[in-house]
Design a protein around this motif. Structure first.
Motif, mmCIF file in Angstrom:
data_model
loop_
_atom_site.group_PDB
_atom_site.id
_atom_site.type_symbol
_atom_site.label_atom_id
_atom_site.label_comp_id
_atom_site.label_asym_id
_atom_site.label_seq_id
_atom_site.Cartn_x
_atom_site.Cartn_y
_atom_site.Cartn_z
ATOM 1 N N THR A 135 39.194 -64.169 39.052
ATOM 2 C CA THR A 135 38.303 -63.132 39.578
ATOM 3 C C THR A 135 37.108 -62.924 38.645
ATOM 4 N N ALA A 136 37.382 -62.855 37.346
ATOM 5 C CA ALA A 136 36.306 -62.627 36.373
ATOM 6 C C ALA A 136 35.321 -63.785 36.360
ATOM 7 N N ILE A 137 35.843 -65.018 36.331
ATOM 8 C CA ILE A 137 34.962 -66.188 36.247
ATOM 9 C C ILE A 137 34.144 -66.348 37.527
ATOM 10 N N ILE A 138 34.786 -66.177 38.682
ATOM 11 C CA ILE A 138 34.069 -66.319 39.952
ATOM 12 C C ILE A 138 32.997 -65.239 40.073
ATOM 13 N N SER A 139 33.320 -64.039 39.613
ATOM 14 C CA SER A 139 32.326 -62.960 39.655
ATOM 15 C C SER A 139 31.114 -63.310 38.799
ATOM 16 N N ILE A 140 31.370 -63.886 37.621
ATOM 17 C CA ILE A 140 30.268 -64.305 36.740
ATOM 18 C C ILE A 140 29.472 -65.427 37.403
ATOM 19 N N TRP A 141 30.181 -66.385 37.997
ATOM 20 C CA TRP A 141 29.538 -67.515 38.683
ATOM 21 C C TRP A 141 28.624 -67.034 39.822
ATOM 22 N N GLY A 142 28.959 -65.876 40.392
ATOM 23 C CA GLY A 142 28.199 -65.375 41.532
ATOM 24 C C GLY A 142 26.967 -64.578 41.167
ATOM 25 N N ILE A 143 26.807 -64.219 39.882
ATOM 26 C CA ILE A 143 25.606 -63.478 39.457
ATOM 27 C C ILE A 143 24.393 -64.388 39.625
ATOM 28 N N PRO A 144 23.364 -63.957 40.348
ATOM 29 C CA PRO A 144 22.232 -64.838 40.672
ATOM 30 C C PRO A 144 21.636 -65.594 39.492
ATOM 31 N N VAL A 145 21.349 -64.902 38.368
ATOM 32 C CA VAL A 145 20.714 -65.598 37.240
ATOM 33 C C VAL A 145 21.674 -66.596 36.596
ATOM 34 N N VAL A 146 22.964 -66.260 36.572
ATOM 35 C CA VAL A 146 23.957 -67.188 36.032
ATOM 36 C C VAL A 146 24.067 -68.405 36.952
ATOM 37 N N LYS A 147 24.084 -68.154 38.251
ATOM 38 C CA LYS A 147 24.132 -69.240 39.228
ATOM 39 C C LYS A 147 22.939 -70.174 39.048
ATOM 40 N N GLN A 148 21.780 -69.601 38.814
ATOM 41 C CA GLN A 148 20.579 -70.417 38.597
ATOM 42 C C GLN A 148 20.742 -71.292 37.347
ATOM 43 N N ALA A 149 21.277 -70.704 36.283
ATOM 44 C CA ALA A 149 21.457 -71.462 35.043
ATOM 45 C C ALA A 149 22.507 -72.559 35.214
ATOM 46 N N LEU A 150 23.592 -72.255 35.906
ATOM 47 C CA LEU A 150 24.665 -73.228 36.106
ATOM 48 C C LEU A 150 24.202 -74.426 36.928
ATOM 49 N N THR A 151 23.188 -74.202 37.755
ATOM 50 C CA THR A 151 22.669 -75.285 38.595
ATOM 51 C C THR A 151 21.353 -75.854 38.068
ATOM 52 N N GLY A 152 20.964 -75.430 36.870
ATOM 53 C CA GLY A 152 19.770 -75.976 36.251
ATOM 54 C C GLY A 152 18.463 -75.480 36.815
ATOM 55 N N HIS A 153 18.468 -74.276 37.387
ATOM 56 C CA HIS A 153 17.258 -73.749 38.006
ATOM 57 C C HIS A 153 16.771 -72.446 37.355
ATOM 58 N N GLU A 186 14.652 -70.067 35.026
ATOM 59 C CA GLU A 186 13.298 -70.150 34.464
ATOM 60 C C GLU A 186 12.968 -68.955 33.571
ATOM 61 N N GLY A 187 13.983 -68.183 33.164
ATOM 62 C CA GLY A 187 13.750 -67.020 32.320
ATOM 63 C C GLY A 187 13.680 -67.371 30.844
ATOM 64 N N SER A 188 13.768 -66.327 30.009
ATOM 65 C CA SER A 188 13.618 -66.523 28.558
ATOM 66 C C SER A 188 14.886 -66.205 27.771
ATOM 67 N N ASN A 189 15.955 -65.790 28.452
ATOM 68 C CA ASN A 189 17.202 -65.486 27.759
ATOM 69 C C ASN A 189 17.748 -66.757 27.093
ATOM 70 N N LEU A 190 18.034 -66.673 25.788
ATOM 71 C CA LEU A 190 18.444 -67.858 25.045
ATOM 72 C C LEU A 190 19.764 -68.441 25.542
ATOM 73 N N PHE A 191 20.741 -67.561 25.810
ATOM 74 C CA PHE A 191 22.036 -68.055 26.279
ATOM 75 C C PHE A 191 21.901 -68.752 27.631
ATOM 76 N N LEU A 192 21.196 -68.103 28.548
ATOM 77 C CA LEU A 192 21.033 -68.686 29.883
ATOM 78 C C LEU A 192 20.184 -69.951 29.839
ATOM 79 N N THR A 193 19.235 -69.990 28.920
ATOM 80 C CA THR A 193 18.420 -71.203 28.768
ATOM 81 C C THR A 193 19.290 -72.373 28.308
ATOM 82 N N GLY A 194 20.201 -72.091 27.354
ATOM 83 C CA GLY A 194 21.132 -73.122 26.899
ATOM 84 C C GLY A 194 22.065 -73.566 28.002
ATOM 85 N N LEU A 195 22.562 -72.579 28.755
ATOM 86 C CA LEU A 195 23.447 -72.886 29.882
ATOM 87 C C LEU A 195 22.704 -73.698 30.935
ATOM 88 N N ASN A 196 21.431 -73.383 31.101
ATOM 89 C CA ASN A 196 20.600 -74.098 32.060
ATOM 90 C C ASN A 196 20.497 -75.590 31.708
#
Length: 562
Positions: A314-332, A334-344
């Motif tokens: 439940t926790a992981i799927i909920s995180i996967w569903g957050i729009p900005v996280v979803k964008q990073a997980l799929t390589g899309h 475009e923000g400046s957050n360092l963690f999400l940029t690395g994940l991207n």
């Protein structure tokens, strides 16, 4: 080589063209409901018929038709098939390690009544999974849980499919509603408000309807207090969140509230009689669950450990569903957050979106636009990968050896080979239908019903979900057509577009993809025809209710439109 869709391809007549377009659907109904073919045979032969009609009747070049089928088949495997494989695998890990015995016992400790277990697991917990993940995860996991509790596999699958009706429109963090904003230009919040003024009526009714199907009218009345608590808390939260927060959270919030309130309520109220299935002791679980020792109550720590895979899921799927996280997980991203940029950066490595050879931009739709076609292989961003990560973490919590973990995964793949073929073939059929113009022709003939269109508007959404297996896809397919038709007959376009999504939820339970997912989850591969016969009458009944509601909202109840 290009192909221009023609909705009057057969004899220059829209009616004849739509009649030919409906042949694969009629065949599929016949194959499952009457002939009782195995699901993968029905799926493959339906795809073959669609390919023949696309070429012979609609004039689509054979290579484009075949490539559109591969386009759908790939989507049927990633992400849909991947969700089923990983979800069933996670469930099997709890069974193999004996932890499901504890899960089963913990639910029984809340209530031994099968009716109340269905409300908790099929309706509320399934709705939560629908809101967090969508696709096949809710039915796959909740149906498997019910089978483990002792439910007949066919009933478990059927009940979960019917229960899944209430949350589908807001599934996967509001994806079906958000998808409508693009092609229609109507703000998602306005569509969310309208859907939130239709589905809550269904959400109140579905828990009662479930128990009537399961145990009969008199037995349903015995647990009416629990039914009302479940339905009212869910529907009220669904209405408030959809109208004041937007389309992203109604399922998750409604499910959590209904689970919490029902759980507290059951501490103070019990039914006069405990309902169990008459032949329950003779039922052998397809997934081989041992009877728990109810004489030795488990500690809170043991219960927490047993449930931990689903909490983690439940926790992981909920995180996967957050729009900005979803964008990073799929390589899309475009923000400046360092963690999400690395994940991207990692997401880009595991994301492949190649064009479909010979098909990309080669189909010209009725609006005169070239239709892009690409294989969307988002391995890291897929919900199935989130479930697999939960399964990897579970390996360490349950202290399973890698050998046993891998053997269980191999067993899961072996058991699901035919269901995956079924899913790939029916999604392939859906893509052929869309690319050839068959679905557009069927939609346009329904749009010509004039003053009765408000009644048929939800049926168009129902048809779209049957064909595509997705309320999101149905909305993308018919949303703009609903809007244009509504404007031409003086119907509020917000109502028409919303009715497409609300009506679509009732088609989920008969969608070939959903049927295949449910059967795979409970070990009934090859029995898809039995499950289809179980759900079809309920699907038709519920879509008629939505049609009547929409017709009234277009007239005497027009004050309900935002």
């Amino acid at each position: 080589m290009t192909f221009v869709q023609d909705v009057t391809a057969v004899g220059g007549n829209l009616g004849l063209t739509a009649l030919v377009a409906v042949i694969p659907i009629l065949y599929f109904f016949w194959a499952l409901a009457i002939k009782r073919m195995k699901g993968y045979i029905a799926g493959l032969t339906t795809l073959l018929i669609a390919l023949i009609l696309a070429v012979a009747a609609f004039g689509m070049p054979a290579q484009l038709a075949v490539m559109s089928a591969t386009h759908g088949a790939v989507y049927g495997i990633i992400p849909i098939g991947w969700i089923i494989i990983s979800s069933v695998f996670l469930y099997k890990l709890t069974v193999k390690t004996g932890q499901f015995d504890i899960i089963r016992n913990s639910i029984i400790s809340i209530t031994e009544d099968r009716r109340l277990q269905a409300l908790l697991v099929a309706f509320s917990f399934g709705a939560f999974l629908e809101g967090a993940a969508g696709f096949g995860a809710p039915v796959a996991i909740s149906a498997a849980l019910l089978v483990g509790l002792g439910f007949n596999p066919l009933y478990a699958a059927g009940l979960c499919l019917i229960a899944n009706t209430a949350p589908v429109a807001f599934g996967a963090i509001g994806a079906p509603i958000l998808a409508l904003e693009g092609p229609t230009g109507i703000p998602a919040i306005e569509i969310s408000k309208m859907v939130g003024r239709q589905l809550p009526f269904l959400s109140i009714f579905i828990p009662f309807y479930l128990i009537v199907i399961m145990a009969g009218f008199k037995k349903a009345l015995e647990v009416m207090p629990a039914i009302l608590v479940t339905g009212i808390t869910f529907s009220l939260t669904q209405f408030l969140s959809s109208n004041y927060l937007g389309p992203e959270l109604p399922d998750i919030l409604s499910a959590l509230v209904s689970i919490l309130v029902l759980g507290i309520f059951l501490k103070f109220w019990k039914p006069k009689t405990i309902f169990r299935f008459s032949a329950e002791k003779e039922l052998a679980s397809t997934l081989a669950v041992n009877e728990p020792d109810e004489d030795q109550p488990h500690t809170d720590k043991q219960i927490l450990k047993a449930w931990s895979p689903f909490f983690i899921l439940t926790a992981i799927i909920s995180i996967w569903g957050i729009p900005v996280v979803k964008q990073a997980l799929t390589g899309h991203y475009e923000g400046s957050n360092l963690f999400l940029t690395g994940l991207n950066s990692i997401g880009q490595v595991f994301t492949f979106i190649p064009n479909v050879p010979l098909l990309n931009n080669k189909v010209i739709n009725v609006a005169g636009d070239a239709v892009p076609a690409f294989y969307k292989l988002e391995f890291l961003g897929a919900a199935g990968t989130a479930v697999l990560i939960a399964a990897i973490i579970t390996k360490f919590i349950f202290q399973i050896s890698w050998k046993d973990w891998l053997l269980t995964f191999a067993e899961t793949l072996s058991e699901l080979k035919f269901p995956i073929i079924t899913i790939a073939s029916v999604v392939g059929y859906a893509y052929v239908t869309n690319a050839s113009g068959m679905s557009t022709a069927m939609g346009m003939i329904l749009a010509k019903t004039g003053v009765l269109f408000p009644f048929f508007s939800p049926i168009l959404g129902w048809l779209g979900v049957f064909i595509t297996g997705s309320d999101t896809s149905s909305n993308l397919l018919f949303g703009n057509m609903q809007q244009v038709t509504a404007n031409s007959i003086g119907m509020d376009p917000v109502l028409a577009v919303s009715a497409n999504s609300s009506g679509g939820v009732t088609g989920k339970m008969i969608s070939p993809q959903s049927i295949a997912v449910a059967c795979a989850a409970v070990g009934l591969a090859g029995k898809e025809s039995d499950l289809f016969r179980f759900t079809i009458k309920h699907s038709i009944f519920l879509v008629i209710l939505i049609g009547i509601m929409t017709f009234l909202q277009n007239g005497v109840l027009s004050w309900m439109i935002p």
